[in-house]
Design a protein around this motif. Structure first.
Motif, PDB file in Angstrom:
ATOM      1  N   GLY A  61       0.829  -1.211   0.000  1.00 47.46           N
ATOM      2  CA  GLY A  61       0.000   0.000   0.000  1.00 47.46           C
ATOM      3  C   GLY A  61       0.856   1.252   0.000  1.00 47.46           C
ATOM      4  N   GLY A  62       0.507   2.201  -0.862  1.00 49.14           N
ATOM      5  CA  GLY A  62       1.248   3.453  -0.948  1.00 49.14           C
ATOM      6  C   GLY A  62       2.516   3.382  -1.770  1.00 49.14           C
ATOM      7  N   MET A  63       2.871   2.205  -2.243  1.00 44.65           N
ATOM      8  CA  MET A  63       4.093   2.045  -3.021  1.00 44.65           C
ATOM      9  C   MET A  63       3.864   2.353  -4.499  1.00 44.65           C
ATOM     10  N   THR A  64       4.949   2.643  -5.197  1.00 46.64           N
ATOM     11  CA  THR A  64       4.912   2.815  -6.642  1.00 46.64           C
ATOM     12  C   THR A  64       5.405   1.515  -7.271  1.00 46.64           C
ATOM     13  N   VAL A  65       4.604   0.961  -8.179  1.00 44.05           N
ATOM     14  CA  VAL A  65       4.872  -0.380  -8.697  1.00 44.05           C
ATOM     15  C   VAL A  65       4.605  -0.449 -10.199  1.00 44.05           C
ATOM     16  N   PHE A  66       4.930  -1.588 -10.784  1.00 45.35           N
ATOM     17  CA  PHE A  66       4.546  -1.909 -12.153  1.00 45.35           C
ATOM     18  C   PHE A  66       3.189  -2.609 -12.120  1.00 45.35           C
ATOM     19  N   PRO A  67       2.432  -2.601 -13.206  1.00 52.06           N
ATOM     20  CA  PRO A  67       1.172  -3.345 -13.236  1.00 52.06           C
ATOM     21  C   PRO A  67       1.415  -4.829 -12.988  1.00 52.06           C
ATOM     22  N   GLY A  68       0.470  -5.458 -12.322  1.00 47.27           N
ATOM     23  CA  GLY A  68       0.604  -6.890 -12.083  1.00 47.27           C
ATOM     24  C   GLY A  68      -0.298  -7.359 -10.967  1.00 47.27           C
ATOM     25  N   ILE A 214      13.712   6.876  -9.650  1.00 39.97           N
ATOM     26  CA  ILE A 214      14.638   6.580  -8.566  1.00 39.97           C
ATOM     27  C   ILE A 214      14.978   7.854  -7.790  1.00 39.97           C
ATOM     28  N   ALA A 215      15.175   8.960  -8.497  1.00 40.70           N
ATOM     29  CA  ALA A 215      15.459  10.232  -7.825  1.00 40.70           C
ATOM     30  C   ALA A 215      14.291  10.642  -6.934  1.00 40.70           C
ATOM     31  N   ASP A 216      13.060  10.429  -7.403  1.00 41.87           N
ATOM     32  CA  ASP A 216      11.886  10.736  -6.585  1.00 41.87           C
ATOM     33  C   ASP A 216      11.885   9.908  -5.307  1.00 41.87           C
ATOM     34  N   MET A 223       7.617   5.939  -2.808  1.00 43.11           N
ATOM     35  CA  MET A 223       8.226   4.784  -2.160  1.00 43.11           C
ATOM     36  C   MET A 223       8.279   3.629  -3.149  1.00 43.11           C
ATOM     37  N   LEU A 224       9.437   3.005  -3.225  1.00 41.04           N
ATOM     38  CA  LEU A 224       9.647   1.885  -4.133  1.00 41.04           C
ATOM     39  C   LEU A 224      10.013   0.634  -3.344  1.00 41.04           C
ATOM     40  N   MET A 225       9.395  -0.485  -3.702  1.00 42.02           N
ATOM     41  CA  MET A 225       9.828  -1.768  -3.169  1.00 42.02           C
ATOM     42  C   MET A 225      11.193  -2.093  -3.774  1.00 42.02           C
ATOM     43  N   PRO A 226      12.044  -2.851  -3.066  1.00 41.25           N
ATOM     44  CA  PRO A 226      13.363  -3.183  -3.612  1.00 41.25           C
ATOM     45  C   PRO A 226      13.330  -3.787  -5.014  1.00 41.25           C
TER      46      PRO A 226
END
Length: 274
Positions: A61-68, A214-216, A223-226
């Motif tokens: 939740g709240g993360m930035t992700v790719f569709p899936g 990545i800079a964001d 927020m990005l998951m690893p």
């Protein structure tokens, strides 16, 4: 492309990650899932389609992700019209049997259509360039009222597995209560199509250059998951979508380990072929 065998990420507690601290019993069984890295050539370089997940969702939740998302049992339907590398080829890259490989590819195509409106289908020599006739089918797929194989058959379409590239294989840490065994695919946005944000699982979507995303994250704007962060770093090495999709990939099963240290969660990556 080689990469170090270990990375360390520091993520604040509560940033879309839950842990089974002091939990009894064995770890949760990972659910098979598929993620698609959509690529396009923008005016300033290679861009990736990203979604900002709704806060409060049970996972990321709240993360930035790719569709899936998770694989539907009906994604393994062997009647699906298919063009491109057969399921056995995908099984060779991602592991498992042909039925699982078929389900993963179909799940990747279905989830991409549901979450972004991009449809990786057409005929054996042409890709759909106008998805507007399939608006109702997209919603029916989201509601699980129809299967991907049924939709494609009714529409006279063929799944285009040749538009996808196997990219990576990630498994959610054993400490998490919700776990996914996720195969990452890459695909180029088909000509004439556009990706949108018409999904209830995201508060916003955007095309971005990998280095900008990545800079964001580094500056606290997202927020990005690893797995997302590392994938963006890998994609950033390519100048065009075609260059990325022609890359030779070694698919290594990667399982992160969570280590809680005060108000931070350290995520250490361990690669395994088991």
């Amino acid at each position: 492309m080689d990469r170090p065998r270990e990375y360390v990420f520091d993520i604040p507690v509560g940033a879309g990650i839950a842990t089974r601290e002091n939990a009894d019993g064995p770890p949760a069984r990972p659910k098979d899932s598929a993620t698609v890295i959509l690529l396009r050539d923008g005016a300033d370089g290679l861009e990736v389609f990203l979604q900002h997940r709704v806060k409060g969702m049970p996972f990321a939740g709240g993360m930035t992700v790719f569709p899936g998302g998770g694989v539907d049992p009906r994604d393994a339907d062997a009647s699906v019209n298919w063009a491109g590398p057969p399921p056995s080829w995908w099984a060779g890259h991602f592991g498992g049997d042909d039925a699982l490989a078929r389900a993963l590819v179909c799940g990747a195509v279905r989830e991409t259509f549901e979450e972004s409106g991009v449809l990786l289908a057409g005929t054996e020599d042409q890709v759909v360039d106008d998805v507007s006739p399939y608006h109702d089918a997209r919603k029916a797929l989201e509601r699980r009222e129809i299967s991907l194989a049924g939709f494609l058959a009714d529409a006279g379409l063929t799944l285009r597995a040749d538009l996808l590239l196997p990219w990576a294989h990630w498994v959610t840490p054993v400490q998490e209560p919700r776990r996914y065994d996720t195969r990452f695919f890459a695909a180029k946005l088909p000509e004439g199509q556009r990706a949108d944000g018409a999904t209830s699982e995201a508060t916003g979507t955007a095309w971005q250059r990998p280095q900008d995303a990545i800079a964001d994250a580094r500056e606290g704007r997202r927020m990005l998951m690893p797995p997302t962060w590392l994938t963006l770093s890998e994609i950033d090495a390519f100048a065009t979508a075609d260059e990325a999709l022609s890359a030779s990939r070694e698919i290594v099963r990667t399982i992160p380990t969570l280590i809680r240290e005060g108000e931070q969660i350290r995520i250490v990556l361990d690669e395994s072929e088991e």
